[in-house]
Write a protein that holds these residues in place. Structure first.
Motif, PDB file in Angstrom:
ATOM      1  N   GLU A 277       0.823  -1.205   0.000  1.00 38.45           N
ATOM      2  CA  GLU A 277       0.000   0.000   0.000  1.00 38.45           C
ATOM      3  C   GLU A 277       0.864   1.264   0.000  1.00 38.45           C
ATOM      4  O   GLU A 277       0.448   2.292  -0.559  1.00 38.45           O
ATOM      5  CB  GLU A 277      -1.005  -0.006   1.145  1.00 38.45           C
ATOM      6  CG  GLU A 277      -0.465   0.164   2.535  1.00 38.45           C
ATOM      7  CD  GLU A 277      -1.588   0.074   3.577  1.00 38.45           C
ATOM      8  OE1 GLU A 277      -2.623  -0.571   3.293  1.00 38.45           O
ATOM      9  OE2 GLU A 277      -1.424   0.646   4.670  1.00 38.45           O
ATOM     10  N   ARG A 278       2.050   1.219   0.565  1.00 45.04           N
ATOM     11  CA  ARG A 278       2.945   2.383   0.506  1.00 45.04           C
ATOM     12  C   ARG A 278       3.411   2.617  -0.931  1.00 45.04           C
ATOM     13  O   ARG A 278       3.486   3.770  -1.389  1.00 45.04           O
ATOM     14  CB  ARG A 278       4.148   2.206   1.428  1.00 45.04           C
ATOM     15  CG  ARG A 278       3.809   2.155   2.910  1.00 45.04           C
ATOM     16  CD  ARG A 278       4.993   2.501   3.786  1.00 45.04           C
ATOM     17  NE  ARG A 278       5.232   3.952   3.781  1.00 45.04           N
ATOM     18  CZ  ARG A 278       6.185   4.553   4.500  1.00 45.04           C
ATOM     19  NH1 ARG A 278       7.000   3.825   5.263  1.00 45.04           N
ATOM     20  NH2 ARG A 278       6.337   5.849   4.451  1.00 45.04           N
TER      21      ARG A 278
ATOM     22  N   GLU B  36      -0.967   6.415   4.048  1.00 42.69           N
ATOM     23  CA  GLU B  36       0.431   6.840   3.907  1.00 42.69           C
ATOM     24  C   GLU B  36       0.692   8.158   4.622  1.00 42.69           C
ATOM     25  O   GLU B  36       1.635   8.276   5.416  1.00 42.69           O
ATOM     26  CB  GLU B  36       0.784   6.978   2.421  1.00 42.69           C
ATOM     27  CG  GLU B  36       2.185   7.492   2.145  1.00 42.69           C
ATOM     28  CD  GLU B  36       3.272   6.547   2.624  1.00 42.69           C
ATOM     29  OE1 GLU B  36       4.397   7.026   2.872  1.00 42.69           O
ATOM     30  OE2 GLU B  36       3.009   5.330   2.742  1.00 42.69           O
TER      31      GLU B  36
ATOM     32  N   ALA C 196       0.412   4.033  -2.891  1.00 38.97           N
ATOM     33  CA  ALA C 196       0.049   5.391  -2.493  1.00 38.97           C
ATOM     34  C   ALA C 196       0.961   6.417  -3.145  1.00 38.97           C
ATOM     35  O   ALA C 196       0.521   7.530  -3.489  1.00 38.97           O
ATOM     36  CB  ALA C 196       0.111   5.525  -0.976  1.00 38.97           C
TER      37      ALA C 196
ATOM     38  N   ARG D 249      -2.207  -1.315  10.616  1.00 37.42           N
ATOM     39  CA  ARG D 249      -1.013  -0.534  10.294  1.00 37.42           C
ATOM     40  C   ARG D 249      -0.028  -0.481  11.451  1.00 37.42           C
ATOM     41  O   ARG D 249       0.882   0.343  11.472  1.00 37.42           O
ATOM     42  CB  ARG D 249      -1.403   0.881   9.877  1.00 37.42           C
ATOM     43  CG  ARG D 249      -1.802   0.969   8.405  1.00 37.42           C
ATOM     44  CD  ARG D 249      -3.249   0.698   8.181  1.00 37.42           C
ATOM     45  NE  ARG D 249      -3.523   0.318   6.796  1.00 37.42           N
ATOM     46  CZ  ARG D 249      -4.697  -0.179   6.404  1.00 37.42           C
ATOM     47  NH1 ARG D 249      -5.674  -0.346   7.284  1.00 37.42           N
ATOM     48  NH2 ARG D 249      -4.876  -0.518   5.151  1.00 37.42           N
TER      49      ARG D 249
ATOM     50  N   HIS E 249       1.652   6.000   8.112  1.00 34.71           N
ATOM     51  CA  HIS E 249       3.005   5.514   7.829  1.00 34.71           C
ATOM     52  C   HIS E 249       4.037   6.636   7.903  1.00 34.71           C
ATOM     53  O   HIS E 249       5.127   6.450   8.464  1.00 34.71           O
ATOM     54  CB  HIS E 249       3.047   4.837   6.459  1.00 34.71           C
ATOM     55  CG  HIS E 249       2.084   3.709   6.311  1.00 34.71           C
ATOM     56  ND1 HIS E 249       1.826   2.820   7.324  1.00 34.71           N
ATOM     57  CD2 HIS E 249       1.301   3.315   5.247  1.00 34.71           C
ATOM     58  CE1 HIS E 249       0.938   1.922   6.906  1.00 34.71           C
ATOM     59  NE2 HIS E 249       0.612   2.200   5.661  1.00 34.71           N
ATOM     60  N   GLN E 250       3.714   7.793   7.350  1.00 38.09           N
ATOM     61  CA  GLN E 250       4.670   8.907   7.406  1.00 38.09           C
ATOM     62  C   GLN E 250       4.866   9.396   8.842  1.00 38.09           C
ATOM     63  O   GLN E 250       5.975   9.780   9.230  1.00 38.09           O
ATOM     64  CB  GLN E 250       4.184  10.058   6.521  1.00 38.09           C
ATOM     65  CG  GLN E 250       4.249   9.778   5.030  1.00 38.09           C
ATOM     66  CD  GLN E 250       5.664   9.795   4.485  1.00 38.09           C
ATOM     67  OE1 GLN E 250       6.535  10.462   5.033  1.00 38.09           O
ATOM     68  NE2 GLN E 250       5.891   9.072   3.384  1.00 38.09           N
TER      69      GLN E 250
END
Length: 424
Positions: free
Chosen positions: A243-244, A344, A247, A374, A348-349
């Motif tokens: 998914e990263r 993202e 994205a 996540r 994640h970021q």
């Protein structure tokens, strides 16, 4: 006003009635009062946050134990920006009734950020059902007192005292809240997103306990994002990597903006994202454009703006606030519907940045079971409620007893289904 003691208590209708340094000495004791951290947030983190052992195998991170954690939301500048911008005022249903306890020298030794409210919006601990039931029975639920940071579901101190405050100061503040409720004729007091010491004291003082849960990323001393992924089960690790990639395909890039790198043009773009998301989620967004300018002017070193761009044009963004022990995710929005971009930019970021800067956790706001996949863990949140009417109090107490059982069961289930390897 007076409480059940001889203590001198006063009520402020605006933060403009108190000096910044006096408020911050209670809100974030041991930390300089606003704007001395410099324009580089890494200076803030390096100066006031430390690792006990920098070796990766040591694992655990720990904050500076010499002082309470720095929380940006209870700072003078954040709360004053809400008031000065007109976002949290009597006109919007958030009339300040901040309770202040003065010491022998006339300086505040204790404060409670408190609001007299005419509705239940912007709180993230929902009591509209209680209000409806009480008013159908002929009662008047509003106005009520709300002890919180407006529009901010982030746990923090609420009974704010100086480091050198007399031992009984917090108990006096609680007595003052009860007296304020009586004098104003409000139906109830609601203290939300409490740290354990405040929640325990309010429980002991006869408040009704309530539980909920959020999802936080816990930094176990990871070297980088890949090190964090290695702690996950293989299937979850592969899903996040996929998914990263998706994205950030098609020419999308991400920037981390802090301090002077955040311009008014950046706030313009982010405000557009915020308005779009807010209109869809709440009907009317809580914050106005001036609030974000004030935030940038006064707290830029404690802001992390994560911006996604396509061909140099912002298409999505997430606003985070930087504390000494946590990165707090607050608002998100986008002008394009890009698969996985929300995950993202928001999750994640934020994890990437927290690991790089040695922060022990990321708090990603209210609700959202999707955060579990996540790598965010379920964390219990606490609130406390005082109900003046005995009949309503009994009904709410019965409801909360059953709700706490359900929350505890759900928390146990979710905690057993995190994406981490079995031995993590």
């Amino acid at each position: 006003m007076t409480a059940s003691t001889d203590a001198r208590l006063s009520v402020l209708s605006s933060l403009a009635e108190i000096e910044r340094q006096d408020w911050d000495a209670c809100a974030n004791p041991g930390w300089p009062s606003a704007r001395p951290f410099g324009e580089d947030p890494s200076a803030f983190l390096k100066a006031y946050h430390r690792r006990l052992d920098s070796a990766p195998e040591a694992g655990k991170l720990e904050s500076n134990s010499q002082r309470p954690a720095y929380n940006p939301f209870i700072s003078y500048d954040f709360l004053h920006a809400l008031e000065e911008s007109g976002s949290a005022t009597g006109r919007t249903g958030w009339q300040a009734r901040h309770l202040v306890l003065d010491g022998e020298n006339g300086k505040p030794v204790g404060i409670v950020p408190c609001y007299q409210k005419t509705h239940s919006m912007g709180e993230y601990v929902f009591d509209q059902g209680w209000a409806d039931a009480y008013e159908r029975a002929g009662g008047r639920y509003y106005p009520k007192l709300q002890v919180s940071v407006p529009f901010t579901p982030a746990t923090g101190r609420r009974l704010l005292t100086r480091a050198d405050a007399p031992p009984a100061s917090r108990e006096i503040l609680v007595a003052g809240l009860l007296e304020l409720c009586r004098q104003l004729g409000t139906s109830s007091i609601h203290a939300t997103f409490l740290e354990d010491p405040d929640a325990d004291l309010l429980d002991d003082s006869g408040f009704l306990a309530r539980m909920d849960q959020q999802f936080h990323f816990i930094n176990e001393g990871y070297r980088d994002f890949d090190d964090f992924l290695e702690a996950l089960a293989s299937r979850k690790r592969k899903a996040i990597r996929r998914e990263r990639r998706e994205a950030l395909s098609d020419g999308i890039t991400v920037e981390h903006l802090t301090g002077p790198s955040i311009t008014e043009q950046d706030w313009d773009a982010f405000f557009g994202f915020y308005m779009d998301t807010g209109a869809r989620k709440w009907g009317r967004p809580y914050l106005n454009r001036r609030f974000f300018s004030l935030l940038g002017e006064r707290m830029a070193d404690r802001v992390l703006l994560i911006v996604a761009k396509r061909d140099g044009v912002p298409i999505a963004g997430a606003l985070n606030m930087i504390g000494s022990d946590a990165l707090y995710g607050r608002y998100w929005g986008a002008s394009e519907d890009v698969p996985f971009l929300h995950f993202e930019v928001c999750y994640h970021q934020a994890v990437d940045w927290a690991i790089a800067h040695g922060l022990p956790r990321v708090e990603a706001g209210a609700q959202g079971d999707h955060k579990l996949a996540r790598g965010y863990r379920p964390i219990v949140t606490r609130s406390a409620h005082w109900i003046a009417d005995r009949g309503l109090r009994r009904a709410v107490a019965d409801y909360l007893s059953r709700e706490r059982e359900a929350v505890a069961a759900d928390h146990e289930f979710l905690d057993e289904h995190t994406p981490f390897k079995a031995d993590t």
